[in-house]
Design a protein around this motif. Structure first.
Motif, PDB file in Angstrom:
ATOM      1  N   UNK A  87      18.897 -10.174  -3.298  1.00 53.34           N
ATOM      2  CA  UNK A  87      18.933 -11.013  -2.101  1.00 53.34           C
ATOM      3  C   UNK A  87      18.780 -10.176  -0.832  1.00 53.34           C
ATOM      4  N   UNK A  88      18.881  -8.871  -0.963  1.00 54.21           N
ATOM      5  CA  UNK A  88      18.731  -7.970   0.177  1.00 54.21           C
ATOM      6  C   UNK A  88      17.269  -7.517   0.279  1.00 54.21           C
ATOM      7  N   UNK A  89      16.823  -7.134   1.471  1.00 52.49           N
ATOM      8  CA  UNK A  89      15.451  -6.623   1.598  1.00 52.49           C
ATOM      9  C   UNK A  89      15.258  -5.340   0.790  1.00 52.49           C
ATOM     10  N   UNK A  90      14.124  -5.238   0.143  1.00 52.93           N
ATOM     11  CA  UNK A  90      13.811  -4.080  -0.695  1.00 52.93           C
ATOM     12  C   UNK A  90      12.535  -3.454  -0.163  1.00 52.93           C
ATOM     13  N   UNK A  91      12.535  -2.129   0.003  1.00 52.80           N
ATOM     14  CA  UNK A  91      11.343  -1.408   0.452  1.00 52.80           C
ATOM     15  C   UNK A  91      10.528  -1.007  -0.775  1.00 52.80           C
ATOM     16  N   UNK A  92       9.259  -1.361  -0.739  1.00 48.84           N
ATOM     17  CA  UNK A  92       8.343  -1.009  -1.814  1.00 48.84           C
ATOM     18  C   UNK A  92       7.345   0.010  -1.291  1.00 48.84           C
ATOM     19  N   UNK A  93       7.263   1.138  -1.977  1.00 52.69           N
ATOM     20  CA  UNK A  93       6.297   2.171  -1.614  1.00 52.69           C
ATOM     21  C   UNK A  93       5.071   2.033  -2.502  1.00 52.69           C
ATOM     22  N   UNK A  94       4.065   2.794  -2.222  1.00 50.06           N
ATOM     23  CA  UNK A  94       2.814   2.721  -2.976  1.00 50.06           C
ATOM     24  C   UNK A  94       3.054   3.051  -4.456  1.00 50.06           C
ATOM     25  N   UNK A  95       3.917   4.010  -4.747  1.00 50.70           N
ATOM     26  CA  UNK A  95       4.215   4.363  -6.132  1.00 50.70           C
ATOM     27  C   UNK A  95       4.874   3.197  -6.865  1.00 50.70           C
ATOM     28  N   UNK A  96       5.742   2.468  -6.183  1.00 51.11           N
ATOM     29  CA  UNK A  96       6.389   1.303  -6.785  1.00 51.11           C
ATOM     30  C   UNK A  96       5.363   0.224  -7.126  1.00 51.11           C
ATOM     31  N   UNK A  97       4.425  -0.011  -6.211  1.00 48.66           N
ATOM     32  CA  UNK A  97       3.391  -1.015  -6.453  1.00 48.66           C
ATOM     33  C   UNK A  97       2.496  -0.623  -7.624  1.00 48.66           C
ATOM     34  N   UNK A  99       3.414   1.238 -10.166  1.00 50.71           N
ATOM     35  CA  UNK A  99       4.222   1.066 -11.375  1.00 50.71           C
ATOM     36  C   UNK A  99       4.288  -0.403 -11.782  1.00 50.71           C
ATOM     37  N   UNK A 100       4.392  -1.293 -10.806  1.00 51.64           N
ATOM     38  CA  UNK A 100       4.415  -2.729 -11.101  1.00 51.64           C
ATOM     39  C   UNK A 100       3.087  -3.159 -11.723  1.00 51.64           C
ATOM     40  N   UNK A 101       1.985  -2.655 -11.206  1.00 52.92           N
ATOM     41  CA  UNK A 101       0.673  -2.993 -11.761  1.00 52.92           C
ATOM     42  C   UNK A 101       0.571  -2.515 -13.205  1.00 52.92           C
ATOM     43  N   UNK A 102       1.039  -1.296 -13.482  1.00 62.82           N
ATOM     44  CA  UNK A 102       1.006  -0.766 -14.850  1.00 62.82           C
ATOM     45  C   UNK A 102       1.837  -1.623 -15.790  1.00 62.82           C
ATOM     46  N   UNK A 103       3.037  -2.025 -15.356  1.00 62.61           N
ATOM     47  CA  UNK A 103       3.893  -2.847 -16.204  1.00 62.61           C
ATOM     48  C   UNK A 103       3.276  -4.210 -16.469  1.00 62.61           C
ATOM     49  N   UNK A 104       2.634  -4.787 -15.481  1.00 62.09           N
ATOM     50  CA  UNK A 104       1.985  -6.089 -15.671  1.00 62.09           C
ATOM     51  C   UNK A 104       0.839  -5.957 -16.676  1.00 62.09           C
ATOM     52  N   UNK A 105       0.066  -4.884 -16.569  1.00 61.04           N
ATOM     53  CA  UNK A 105      -1.030  -4.680 -17.522  1.00 61.04           C
ATOM     54  C   UNK A 105      -0.501  -4.478 -18.942  1.00 61.04           C
ATOM     55  N   UNK A 106       0.579  -3.701 -19.078  1.00 65.27           N
ATOM     56  CA  UNK A 106       1.156  -3.476 -20.408  1.00 65.27           C
ATOM     57  C   UNK A 106       1.710  -4.773 -20.980  1.00 65.27           C
TER      58      UNK A 106
END
Length: 112
Positions: A87-97, A99-106
């Motif tokens: 519920x709190x704001x979360x900072x997403x860096x390029x590395x996080x994005x 990693x999210x793309x890799x997990x979605x593909x897997x």
């Protein structure tokens, strides 16, 4: 002395410009630390976590080996990420994005 004052003013204007670009355009090429702040709606987060918990209860780990249950446990881990359930704001860096793309593909490969 007047020339030195002009140089100081231009340096201050340039610094303010860079700060403004970093604030309004976090992924510009002038930005030093590329990050995006994600702030989710509390009502949406509550509904999402409730649905996620209901889904997890349906596929609790069973003692016998079941391929569907095994794959669902892996997929549930992807949906329980901090930026989705916080519920709190979360900072997403390029590395996080990335990693999210890799997990979605897997996960897509697992589901297919």
């Amino acid at each position: 002395m007047q020339k030195k004052t002009r140089i100081n003013v231009w340096v201050c204007v340039a610094i303010l410009f860079l700060i403004g670009v970093n604030w309004f355009y976090p992924y510009s090429f002038l930005c030093v630390q590329k990050a995006l702040s994600f702030d989710a709606d509390n009502i949406v987060v509550d509904a999402y976590t409730e649905e996620l918990n209901d889904f997890a209860k349906n596929y609790e780990f069973s003692p016998e080996f079941n391929l569907t249950t095994e794959r669902t446990q892996y997929i549930l881990h992807m949906y329980e990420q901090e930026w989705l359930i916080s519920k709190k704001p979360v900072k997403l860096k390029m590395n996080d994005l990335e990693a999210i793309i890799m997990e979605v593909k897997e996960t897509r490969e697992i589901l297919l």
